[in-house]
Design a protein around this motif. Structure first.
Motif, mmCIF file in Angstrom:
data_model
loop_
_atom_site.group_PDB
_atom_site.id
_atom_site.type_symbol
_atom_site.label_atom_id
_atom_site.label_comp_id
_atom_site.label_asym_id
_atom_site.label_seq_id
_atom_site.Cartn_x
_atom_site.Cartn_y
_atom_site.Cartn_z
ATOM 1 N N SER A 160 29.294 45.134 28.669
ATOM 2 C CA SER A 160 30.576 44.370 28.581
ATOM 3 C C SER A 160 31.785 45.048 28.121
ATOM 4 C CB SER A 160 30.154 43.549 27.178
ATOM 5 O OG SER A 160 30.095 44.194 26.173
ATOM 6 N N LEU A 176 34.996 32.695 22.619
ATOM 7 C CA LEU A 176 34.487 32.977 23.964
ATOM 8 C C LEU A 176 34.957 31.500 24.841
ATOM 9 C CD1 LEU A 176 32.887 34.542 25.699
ATOM 10 C CD2 LEU A 176 31.031 33.211 25.202
ATOM 11 N N THR A 180 37.315 32.096 28.302
ATOM 12 C CA THR A 180 36.551 32.094 29.351
ATOM 13 C C THR A 180 35.979 30.631 29.793
ATOM 14 O OG1 THR A 180 34.233 32.344 28.454
ATOM 15 C CG2 THR A 180 35.651 34.276 28.632
ATOM 16 N N SER A 181 35.201 30.547 30.973
ATOM 17 C CA SER A 181 34.709 29.178 31.291
ATOM 18 C C SER A 181 33.113 29.294 30.853
ATOM 19 C CB SER A 181 34.504 29.298 33.014
ATOM 20 O OG SER A 181 36.003 29.411 33.578
ATOM 21 N N GLY A 199 30.367 35.581 28.969
ATOM 22 C CA GLY A 199 31.538 34.844 29.732
ATOM 23 C C GLY A 199 32.475 35.874 30.422
ATOM 24 N N CYS A 200 33.050 35.146 31.575
ATOM 25 C CA CYS A 200 33.933 36.328 32.485
ATOM 26 C C CYS A 200 35.284 35.895 32.512
ATOM 27 C CB CYS A 200 33.337 36.380 33.779
ATOM 28 S SG CYS A 200 31.744 37.177 33.876
ATOM 29 N N LEU A 201 36.168 37.016 32.272
ATOM 30 C CA LEU A 201 37.635 36.777 32.278
ATOM 31 C C LEU A 201 38.245 37.346 33.232
ATOM 32 C CD1 LEU A 201 40.292 35.575 30.735
ATOM 33 C CD2 LEU A 201 40.333 37.762 29.464
ATOM 34 N N TYR A 202 39.175 36.742 34.006
ATOM 35 C CA TYR A 202 39.798 37.507 35.185
ATOM 36 C C TYR A 202 41.248 37.616 34.863
ATOM 37 C CZ TYR A 202 35.532 36.337 37.692
ATOM 38 O OH TYR A 202 34.319 36.500 37.886
ATOM 39 N N LYS A 207 38.002 41.969 36.440
ATOM 40 C CA LYS A 207 37.050 40.926 35.858
ATOM 41 C C LYS A 207 36.639 41.641 34.507
ATOM 42 C CE LYS A 207 32.149 39.581 36.488
ATOM 43 N NZ LYS A 207 31.122 39.569 37.113
ATOM 44 N N TYR A 208 36.675 41.086 33.502
ATOM 45 C CA TYR A 208 36.331 41.458 32.202
ATOM 46 C C TYR A 208 35.106 40.549 31.758
ATOM 47 C CZ TYR A 208 40.593 43.996 32.621
ATOM 48 O OH TYR A 208 41.871 44.637 33.062
ATOM 49 N N ASP A 313 44.766 34.039 23.468
ATOM 50 C CA ASP A 313 45.255 35.033 24.911
ATOM 51 C C ASP A 313 46.089 36.173 24.374
ATOM 52 O OD1 ASP A 313 44.332 33.158 26.627
ATOM 53 O OD2 ASP A 313 46.113 32.000 26.743
ATOM 54 N N THR A 316 43.355 38.808 23.193
ATOM 55 C CA THR A 316 42.368 39.154 24.384
ATOM 56 C C THR A 316 43.469 39.986 25.007
ATOM 57 O OG1 THR A 316 41.287 37.164 24.480
ATOM 58 C CG2 THR A 316 41.037 38.368 26.168
#
Length: 330
Positions: A160, A176, A180-181, A199-202, A207-208, A313, A316
């Motif tokens: 991660s 989270l 993320t989604s 979760g994935c953050l773009y 991609k994180y 945000d 992050t």
């Protein structure tokens, strides 16, 4: 979701097919020469990294796995069919140990060429291969070689970029869900998160991966390897601290002491601090507490609240900047 991060498998490669004894028999060739074919090769056992997987749960009920055997040779010098390979798809971050010696065989940290862990047995030789000037009708063929067999342990340590850690009911799952989604379970009582949530953050075409870790408690020390191993490879830790508690620095120390006991002499990943539920206290007290916590810990402190989603945000993006700057220095 049934999360599984460690499992023991018994695996076996395929046995080679036997060579056969055959002779050519046709209408006008009643005593033709030998034409027995070779056996097919047994299937290999191959490890494949799959970045779409996050758990070893598939193998929970499939612990004895074998590749297919090669088929026996046939007449007309036909070689038997090779056995099908056995592909073991594992998540990134999986470590593969020899169960008997407890030695590390492979550490799957990126997508690369599949790894053959066991070779299938070679096929046997048919009688046509034994024909010579002194033995024109050999009645001999060999058996296929046996497949290899071993027991391995798969130990998953999630990869991660950011890991969210904190005490029970501190707001990690809310964090989270806001960036993320992912749809983690969010409740107003503690211990809602019992397994790591991913979760994935773009951002900027990158991609994180962000994981929400189960809560740290004072009674956790006897069970540290259960889930804290998943933050060993995190690049940044975010301590989520409930701002409405009487002493946020005391909460920070509890988290830090637990991690120090787990990591021992190994370095702990860098961290930033986020005060959550800031809408429950007045603005003046929040500013004073943030400054006090930053001064005592010498860490960057952010204030987050569901009343102001932009605050998530900001924290992050700061963590992402730290990750990018760290990769540049390397």
């Amino acid at each position: 979701m049934n999360f599984c991060d460690i499992i023991t498998l018994k695996i076996k490669s395929g046995t080679g097919g036997n060579g056969v004894i055959r002779f050519r028999r046709e209408k006008f060739l009643p005593k033709g020469g030998p034409n027995g074919g070779n056996g097919g090769k047994g299937g290999d056992v191959i490890i494949v990294a799959d970045d779409n997987l996050t758990s070893l749960e598939y193998y929970k009920y499939n612990r004895n796995l074998s590749a297919s055997n090669g088929q026996a040779g046939k007449s007309n010098n036909a070689t038997g069919k090779n056995g099908a390979n056995l592909y073991l798809h594992v998540p990134l971050g999986t470590q593969i140990f020899d169960t008997i010696t407890d030695s590390l065989l492979f550490d799957i940290v990126d997508i690369k060429t599949p790894i053959t862990i066991l070779k299938g047995g070679n096929g046997g030789i048919g009688n046509s291969c034994f024909k010579s000037s002194t033995n024109k009708a050999p009645r001999i063929a060999t058996e296929g070689h046996k497949g290899q067999e071993t027991t391995i342990t798969l130990n998953l340590k999630l990869l991660s970029d950011i890991a969210l850690i904190g005490l029970p009911n501190s707001g990690k799952s809310t964090f989270l869900a806001n960036i993320t989604s992912a749809k983690p379970r969010i409740t107003n009582y503690p211990f809602a998160t019992v397994i790591p949530q991913i979760g994935c953050l773009y951002k900027n075409y990158a991609k994180y991966v962000i994981i929400d870790m189960p809560s740290i408690t004072e009674s956790l020390l006897g069970h540290l390897p259960g889930h804290l191993k998943h933050i060993e490879r995190s690049k940044i830790l975010i301590y989520v601290i409930d701002a409405s508690t009487t002493n946020t620095y005391n909460t920070y120390q509890k988290i830090q002491n637990t991690l120090q006991q787990y990591f021992k002499n190994k370095p702990i990943p860098p961290c930033i601090l986020c005060l959550s539920k800031t809408d429950l206290i007045d603005k003046k007290s929040l500013i004073e507490e943030s400054e006090r916590l930053s001064k005592l810990t010498k860490k960057k402190v952010f204030s987050i609240s569901t009343q102001n989603t932009i605050s998530f945000d900001e924290a992050t993006l700061y963590a992402i900047d730290l990750i990018q700057n760290s990769s540049k220095t390397k």
